[in-house]
Design a protein around this motif. Structure first.
Motif, short mmCIF file in Angstrom:
data_model
loop_
_atom_site.label_atom_id
_atom_site.label_comp_id
_atom_site.label_asym_id
_atom_site.label_seq_id
_atom_site.Cartn_x
_atom_site.Cartn_y
_atom_site.Cartn_z
N UNK A 31 22.69 30.21 110.19
CA UNK A 31 23.25 31.55 110.10
C UNK A 31 22.31 32.41 109.28
N UNK A 32 22.31 33.68 109.59
CA UNK A 32 21.46 34.59 108.83
C UNK A 32 22.29 35.11 107.67
N UNK A 33 21.71 35.15 106.48
CA UNK A 33 22.46 35.62 105.34
C UNK A 33 21.51 36.18 104.30
N UNK A 34 22.02 37.11 103.50
CA UNK A 34 21.18 37.62 102.44
C UNK A 34 21.49 36.91 101.14
N UNK A 35 22.47 36.00 101.20
CA UNK A 35 22.88 35.21 100.05
C UNK A 35 23.40 36.06 98.90
N UNK A 53 16.74 38.98 103.85
CA UNK A 53 17.59 38.02 104.57
C UNK A 53 16.93 36.66 104.66
N UNK A 54 17.74 35.64 104.62
CA UNK A 54 17.23 34.29 104.77
C UNK A 54 18.06 33.59 105.84
N UNK A 55 17.50 32.48 106.32
CA UNK A 55 18.24 31.71 107.29
C UNK A 55 18.93 30.58 106.54
N UNK A 56 20.25 30.57 106.60
CA UNK A 56 21.02 29.55 105.90
C UNK A 56 21.27 28.39 106.84
N UNK A 57 20.98 27.19 106.37
CA UNK A 57 21.21 26.02 107.20
C UNK A 57 22.18 25.10 106.48
N UNK A 58 23.25 24.73 107.19
CA UNK A 58 24.23 23.83 106.59
C UNK A 58 24.34 22.59 107.45
N UNK A 59 24.53 21.44 106.82
CA UNK A 59 24.73 20.22 107.58
C UNK A 59 25.86 19.44 106.96
N UNK A 60 26.66 18.81 107.84
CA UNK A 60 27.76 18.01 107.32
C UNK A 60 27.98 16.81 108.22
N UNK A 61 28.56 15.75 107.62
CA UNK A 61 28.92 14.61 108.45
C UNK A 61 30.43 14.45 108.42
N UNK A 62 31.12 15.56 108.10
CA UNK A 62 32.57 15.51 108.04
C UNK A 62 33.04 15.26 106.62
N UNK A 63 32.23 14.54 105.86
CA UNK A 63 32.66 14.22 104.50
C UNK A 63 31.84 14.99 103.46
N UNK B 88 24.65 39.69 111.54
CA UNK B 88 25.22 39.23 110.28
C UNK B 88 26.37 38.27 110.44
N UNK B 89 27.04 38.29 111.58
CA UNK B 89 28.18 37.40 111.69
C UNK B 89 27.99 36.34 112.75
N UNK B 90 26.86 36.36 113.46
CA UNK B 90 26.65 35.35 114.49
C UNK B 90 26.07 34.10 113.87
N UNK B 91 26.65 32.96 114.26
CA UNK B 91 26.10 31.70 113.76
C UNK B 91 25.91 30.74 114.93
N UNK B 92 24.99 29.80 114.69
CA UNK B 92 24.62 28.83 115.73
C UNK B 92 24.89 27.45 115.17
N UNK B 93 25.80 26.73 115.82
CA UNK B 93 26.19 25.42 115.30
C UNK B 93 25.86 24.34 116.31
N UNK B 94 25.53 23.16 115.80
CA UNK B 94 25.21 22.05 116.67
C UNK B 94 25.96 20.82 116.19
N UNK B 137 14.54 34.32 114.63
CA UNK B 137 15.40 35.50 114.60
C UNK B 137 16.11 35.64 113.28
N UNK B 138 16.58 34.51 112.75
CA UNK B 138 17.39 34.59 111.54
C UNK B 138 16.55 34.79 110.29
N UNK B 139 15.38 34.18 110.27
CA UNK B 139 14.58 34.34 109.06
C UNK B 139 13.87 35.68 109.06
N UNK B 140 13.39 36.08 110.24
CA UNK B 140 12.60 37.31 110.27
C UNK B 140 13.42 38.55 110.58
N UNK B 141 14.52 38.39 111.26
CA UNK B 141 15.30 39.57 111.60
C UNK B 141 15.56 39.62 113.09
N UNK B 142 16.61 40.32 113.51
CA UNK B 142 16.98 40.33 114.92
C UNK B 142 15.96 41.00 115.83
N UNK B 143 15.04 41.77 115.27
CA UNK B 143 14.07 42.42 116.12
C UNK B 143 12.78 41.63 116.22
#
Lengths: 124, 168
Positions: A31-35, A53-63, B88-94, B137-143
């Protein structure tokens, strides 16, 4: 929620993958966030400061949940290591049937090969 | 058939309820896009710091896609569009389950949700490219320019080349 630096995060992510082979899942969210909190963001906006802005990365294994954030400068390196980890651990997915590479005449033989290769235990 | 989401920004709260049906219904009928019916759609009010945004979601037109998308390229294109519309509110989950050998990808902005599930190894490779796209996209910006991520453009040319080869 543990916030880590990118490298320890990658190590923890690897161990999460290793520990959830028999059962369990691994979730990774980007997710993109400015933290910064909303109040801080509004203040910075009115003061005219550019938001970083930074790219926030989260990881979980449920626990357990771990997280890290990468900025514009270090995201290339992170994404390369991240891709390596995923490639190394996502081995349970099925391989593609090679039917599109053989001629039409061998189609039936191929289909049989494809099915039996699925039943055969996968090579590591 | 697409999922239509209309948004009108910065309406004051008092106007909102009065305009609710008149504004959206009229504009949609005017465009010839919507024949009103009871279960046509739902109105969502979402507040952000600039005011109230109204989203009119035409769920009847959305019947085709029950969240899971079958085509990879469509998934990629729509996710990037979704992200660019609201970074700002879009997230990508795997989610990866080794015990089942399944991989599920989800992109959502808390209003729309796009998912893709697979058990194929080849999709994991495609996902790597999508990961790169999203990181950029997320680190640098949507553009940010993502055509040099050896992602979208090269993937498209490779796919067509493979197609031609197959026919020969």
């Amino acid at each position: 929620m543990v916030l880590l630096q990118p490298d320890p995060f990658l190590n923890e992510l690897t161990s999460m993958f290793e520990h959830s082979t028999e059962k369990g899942s691994v979730w990774v969210t980007l997710k993109r966030s400015s933290l910064k909190s909303k109040v801080q963001r509004n203040k910075m906006k009115t003061a005219g400061e550019p938001l970083d802005y930074r790219c926030l990365i989260r990881a979980t294994n449920g626990k357990k949940t771990i997280s890290t954030s990468v900025g514009a400068k270090d995201h290339q390196k992170f994404q390369a290591s991240y891709a390596t980890i995923l490639k190394a651990h996502m081995t349970a997915l099925k391989k593609r049937e090679r039917k599109d590479k053989k001629k039409a005449a061998d189609a039936t033989t191929n289909k049989k090969d494809g099915e039996s290769s699925k039943k055969r235990p996968k090579k590591v | 058939v697409q999922h239509f989401v209309f948004s009108f920004s910065r309406l004051s709260y008092s106007l909102v309820s009065r305009l609710r049906f008149s504004c959206t219904s009229l504009s949609l009928i005017g465009f010839g896009l919507w024949r009103p019916s009871v279960e046509s759609g739902r109105l969502l009010l979402r507040e952000d710091r600039d005011g109230v945004r109204i989203f009119f979601s035409l769920s009847s037109l959305r019947l085709r896609s029950m969240v899971y998308i079958t085509s990879w390229d469509e998934f990629v294109e729509r996710s990037v569009q979704l992200f660019r519309a609201d970074p700002d509110s879009t997230r990508y989950a795997m989610k990866y389950r080794h015990s089942e050998g399944k991989l599920v990808l989800k992109v959502t902005d808390n209003i729309q949700c796009l998912k893709f599930k697979t058990d194929q190894a080849q999709d994991a490779k495609k996902m790597e490219k999508l990961n790169n796209i999203f990181f950029t996209l997320m680190a640098r910006g949507p553009d940010a320019d993502i055509s040099d991520v050896t992602g979208k453009e090269q993937m498209e040319t490779q796919a067509t080349k493979r197609g031609r080869g197959r026919k020969q």
